[in-house]
Design an enzyme around this catalytic site. Structure first.
Site, PDB file in Angstrom:
ATOM      1  N   SER A 205       0.798  -1.227   0.000  1.00  0.00           N
ATOM      2  CA  SER A 205       0.000   0.000   0.000  1.00  0.00           C
ATOM      3  C   SER A 205       0.830   1.276   0.000  1.00  0.00           C
ATOM      4  O   SER A 205       0.325   2.346  -0.334  1.00  0.00           O
ATOM      5  CB  SER A 205      -0.936   0.018   1.214  1.00  0.00           C
ATOM      6  OG  SER A 205      -0.210  -0.107   2.422  1.00  0.00           O
TER       7      SER A 205
ATOM      8  N   HIS B  97      -0.661   4.385   7.429  1.00  0.00           N
ATOM      9  CA  HIS B  97       0.015   4.998   6.294  1.00  0.00           C
ATOM     10  C   HIS B  97       0.389   6.461   6.528  1.00  0.00           C
ATOM     11  O   HIS B  97      -0.426   7.224   7.049  1.00  0.00           O
ATOM     12  CB  HIS B  97      -0.888   4.911   5.056  1.00  0.00           C
ATOM     13  CG  HIS B  97      -1.352   3.528   4.765  1.00  0.00           C
ATOM     14  ND1 HIS B  97      -2.601   3.076   5.152  1.00  0.00           N
ATOM     15  CD2 HIS B  97      -0.737   2.488   4.149  1.00  0.00           C
ATOM     16  CE1 HIS B  97      -2.741   1.816   4.766  1.00  0.00           C
ATOM     17  NE2 HIS B  97      -1.627   1.435   4.166  1.00  0.00           N
TER      18      HIS B  97
ATOM     19  N   ASP C  61      -3.563   7.754   8.201  1.00  0.00           N
ATOM     20  CA  ASP C  61      -4.437   6.867   8.960  1.00  0.00           C
ATOM     21  C   ASP C  61      -3.572   6.098   9.957  1.00  0.00           C
ATOM     22  O   ASP C  61      -2.432   6.489  10.214  1.00  0.00           O
ATOM     23  CB  ASP C  61      -5.248   5.949   8.034  1.00  0.00           C
ATOM     24  CG  ASP C  61      -4.385   5.044   7.160  1.00  0.00           C
ATOM     25  OD1 ASP C  61      -3.222   4.804   7.514  1.00  0.00           O
ATOM     26  OD2 ASP C  61      -4.879   4.560   6.120  1.00  0.00           O
TER      27      ASP C  61
END
Length: 370
Positions: free
Chosen positions: A38, A346, A343
């Protein structure tokens, strides 16, 4: 000539020389090719059946047009920022986007998938694209490039492209720390590290055999300081897990000092550069105020990057929210640029921009003469 005139002449001459000196630029790459999780997935998960998606608000809050692209951040990721710095293009698109133009294909794409890892077990439930399958997508990419420009020119593009590999964090979190499935098989963390590094080694060799020559491989971040890991291990004191950070450091040492030099020696005409994400992130966490004035020019929303929060994310409480838990109904902080994390897992765009600045300096030093 009077002393004051002499000093003035020297000053003017110095300024004139400095103004004529060209600033160093990044090595020129015809394309950027990205593999990983990610941290570098620019939207591939939008096109597969998985709950691991960042295609909804508030993701993309600071992306041009406030568009949720599938990037797990409020804005751009490191590959996007590097591409822009190089003048290549403004963003790196996901390979699975069915509307990719030939121009986009030729200048680079991302094959990364959020939630991915080197360990096949990491993706067994999420159904995202494991690292071992991303080279299969790359083979499709090579065929399309050859169809557009021919085999010889395709070989030139591949050998000159900047290849980014960024993964490993999910393997430790999903399989060794929070759900300790792999601890049954690998009784020490060192054994599991070696297992993952062997997987990484196989992937690098596979990419090399497909034509890649210039690669940058990212080490692990301070896993124990990710907000979600702090919540899991130290919900009251909100302190980083020293054990998880120490494990990340020992993994990085094996990667930087042993595996990558060995691979570079084995693979003719290859250049494989280690990227340190651990120490820059730890520095931001431990000394956030130093990143105010110096980095203010690269922050989103023209807000100074004087981080005021480094142990929780901007989305929701910042303790647990990520992916499907960070939604349009979740409140966000007023100034994302002042949060190191977007978040609970990340980093935000401001953090990625600082990391990109440091990475570009490393690339200039290690790849400019290659």
């Amino acid at each position: 000539m009077p002393r004051s005139s002499t000093l003035l002449f020297i000053l003017i001459a110095t300024i004139a020389v400095e103004c004529n000196v060209e600033k160093p630029t990044l090595p020129k790459f015809p394309a950027i090719l990205v593999f990983g999780d990610s941290t570098v997935d620019t939207g591939n998960n939008n096109y597969i059946l998985t709950p691991f998606k960042g295609d909804h608000p508030p993701y993309g809050l600071d992306f041009p047009g406030s568009f949720s692209t599938g990037r797990f951040s409020n804005g751009k990721l490191v590959p996007d920022i590097l591409a822009s710095m190089m003048g290549l293009k403004e963003t790196i698109p996901p390979f699975l986007d069915p509307n990719l133009s030939d121009r986009e294909i030729l200048t680079g794409v991302s094959f990364a998938s959020a939630g991915s890892g080197f360990d096949e077990l990491t993706t067994s439930l999420s159904r995202v694209i494991p690292m071992s399958k991303q080279p299969r997508l790359f083979e499709q990419y090579v065929k399309r490039v050859e169809g557009v420009v021919g085999r010889d020119e395709a070989g030139r593009i591949l050998s000159g492209a900047l290849v980014i590999v960024s993964a490993g964090t999910n393997d430790f979190i999903f399989n060794y720390y929070d759900v300790p499935t792999r601890r049954i098989q690998f009784v020490t963390v060192g054994m599991y590290q070696d297992f993952l590094l062997n997987k990484l080694q196989n992937m690098v060799k596979e990419l090399y055999n497909l034509g890649c020559r210039k690669m940058v491989v990212s080490g692990l971040p301070p896993i124990g300081c990710l907000p979600i890991q702090i919540t899991t291990k130290s919900p009251i004191l909100r302190s980083c897990s020293r054990k998880e950070n120490a494990d990340a450091q020992s993994y990085n040492h094996k990667l930087e000092k042993q595996l990558l030099p060995q691979l570079e020696a084995e693979l003719p005409r290859s250049k494989i550069v280690y990227v340190d994400s651990y120490n820059p992130l730890m520095d931001m966490i431990n000394d956030p105020h130093k990143y105010g004035k110096f980095f203010s020019k690269i922050c989103v929303r023209n807000i100074s990057c004087r981080f005021v929060e480094t142990r929780r994310g901007c989305c929701g409480t910042g303790f647990l929210e990520a992916g499907p838990l960070c939604t349009q109904l979740t409140p966000v902080c007023a100034n994302p640029s002042q949060y190191l994390f977007w978040d609970s897992i990340h980093p935000g765009e401001s953090t990625y921009r600082i990391l990109s600045e440091k990475l570009s300096a490393s690339l200039l030093t290690k790849l400019s003469l290659f």
